[in-house]
Design an enzyme around this catalytic site. Structure first.
Site, short mmCIF file in Angstrom:
data_model
loop_
_atom_site.label_atom_id
_atom_site.label_comp_id
_atom_site.label_asym_id
_atom_site.label_seq_id
_atom_site.Cartn_x
_atom_site.Cartn_y
_atom_site.Cartn_z
N ASP A 50 0.84 -1.20 0.00
CA ASP A 50 0.00 0.00 0.00
C ASP A 50 0.88 1.26 0.00
OD1 ASP A 50 0.88 -0.20 2.61
OD2 ASP A 50 -1.10 -0.08 3.54
N SER A 51 2.20 1.06 0.04
CA SER A 51 3.12 2.17 -0.21
C SER A 51 2.87 2.77 -1.59
CB SER A 51 4.58 1.69 -0.12
OG SER A 51 4.78 0.55 -0.93
N GLU B 189 -1.19 -5.70 8.61
CA GLU B 189 -0.34 -5.15 9.67
C GLU B 189 -0.97 -5.39 11.04
OE1 GLU B 189 0.41 -1.00 8.90
OE2 GLU B 189 1.11 -1.39 6.86
N GLU C 261 9.56 -4.69 10.04
CA GLU C 261 9.99 -3.37 9.55
C GLU C 261 10.55 -2.53 10.68
OE1 GLU C 261 7.17 -1.28 7.08
OE2 GLU C 261 8.45 0.50 6.96
O1 KIV Z 1 3.62 -1.15 1.59
C1 KIV Z 1 4.79 -1.54 1.54
O2 KIV Z 1 5.55 -1.26 0.61
C2 KIV Z 1 5.28 -2.35 2.65
C3 KIV Z 1 6.76 -2.59 2.72
C4 KIV Z 1 7.41 -1.37 3.23
C5 KIV Z 1 7.10 -3.78 3.51
O3 KIV Z 1 4.52 -2.77 3.47
#
Ligand code: KIV
Length: 282
Positions: A44-45, A115, A182
């Site tokens: 979701d980044s 998460e 993380e």
């Molecule tokens: O959303 C993402 O890219 C992530 C990574 C940072 C592990 O959760």
């Protein structure tokens, strides 16, 4: 060879490092597959990297499905894991199951990531029972940025370190096959890696995890809004892209592009007849 949960678990048993990268589109997924990654995370980044938001909280199920489908089309060998976005699994078991199912059925993901720790044990069990492989995410959990008070290293103190270990064990017991760790101290990530049978995938968690993940645009030097200490630029693709686009701008503006080599010719007689037809008649 297509990576599966089983082939990845075998890598952990054999002590082979696992490589994961984030990707959000077809072209990038293909390049990552050609480069030999084991797992692609449609994180979701993408809210920050692809959509320009300041955090991941505005990302929707529709965003995730759209990008996941594109990545899945380009991922011949890497296992595709797609993030469950903020509020797609926190509001109730039934909605969470439906949304996870959509990521597999519509987004063509092969696993989902969420998460949180022990509090998600029941949900993870249900997902696994439904045939949905699950990746947990502990330590810095960006969907809780407002509770954590920023993007910073987690579990440095005894209580929080012990809680992280308990969370890892709870997710393992619930059936998660992998855990992203993380921004946690390297020795703690090493302890978790030894303590659980799940694959551990570190990001800012030192070298002793079973695998590593980085945001593709970070490791390629394409995204400079945030530059955490754990990011290393393995290439300067941002500079290459900027130079390429600048050269294109210059060539169009000075008339050197397109030249004859990049243009299509036409039969002279046909052209002459077309020209004649444009001339005013008698
Ligand atoms: O959303 C993402 O890219 C992530 C990574 C940072 C592990 O959760």
């Amino acid at each position: 060879m297509k990576q599966t949960v089983a082939t990845l678990q075998k890598k952990k048993l054999n002590g082979e490092k696992i490589v994961m990268i984030t990707a959000y589109d077809y072209t990038m997924a293909r390049l990552c597959n050609e480069a030999g990654v084991d797992m692609i995370l449609v994180g979701d980044s993408l809210g920050m990297v692809m959509l320009g938001y300041e955090d991941t909280l505005s990302v929707t199920m529709e965003d995730m499905i759209h990008h996941s489908r594109a990545v899945a089309r380009g991922s011949a060998s890497a296992l595709v894991v797609t993030d469950m976005p903020f509020m797609s699994y926190q509001t109730g078991r039934e909605e969470a199951l439906r949304n996870a199912g959509r990521l597999l059925a519509e987004g063509r993901a092969q696993a989902v990531k969420l998460e949180g720790g022990a509090e998600l044990g029941g949900l993870v069990k249900e997902l696994v029972r439904c045939g949905i492989p699950v990746v947990g995410h502990l330590g810095l959990t960006p969907q809780s940025v407002n509770t954590l008070g920023g993007y910073r290293v987690q579990a440095r103190e005894e209580t929080s370190a012990l809680r992280l270990l308990e969370d890892a064990r709870a997710l393992e017991a619930a059936g998660a096959f992998a855990l992203v760790l993380e921004c946690v101290p390297a020795p703690l990530a090493a302890l978790v890696t030894q303590s659980v049978s799940c694959i551990t995938i570190g990001i800012g968690a030192g070298p002793h995890c079973d695998g590593q993940v980085l945001v593709g645009q970070d490791l390629l030097g394409m995204y400079s809004n945030l530059c955490p200490r754990f990011v290393h630029h393995f290439a300067e693709a941002g500079a290459v892209i900027r130079e390429g686009v600048a050269a294109y701008c210059a060539s169009v503006r000075n008339g050197s592009f397109p030249d004859a080599e990049h243009s299509f010719a036409m039969d002279e007689e046909v052209l002459a007849r077309v020209r004649t037809s444009l001339e005013p008649g008698d």
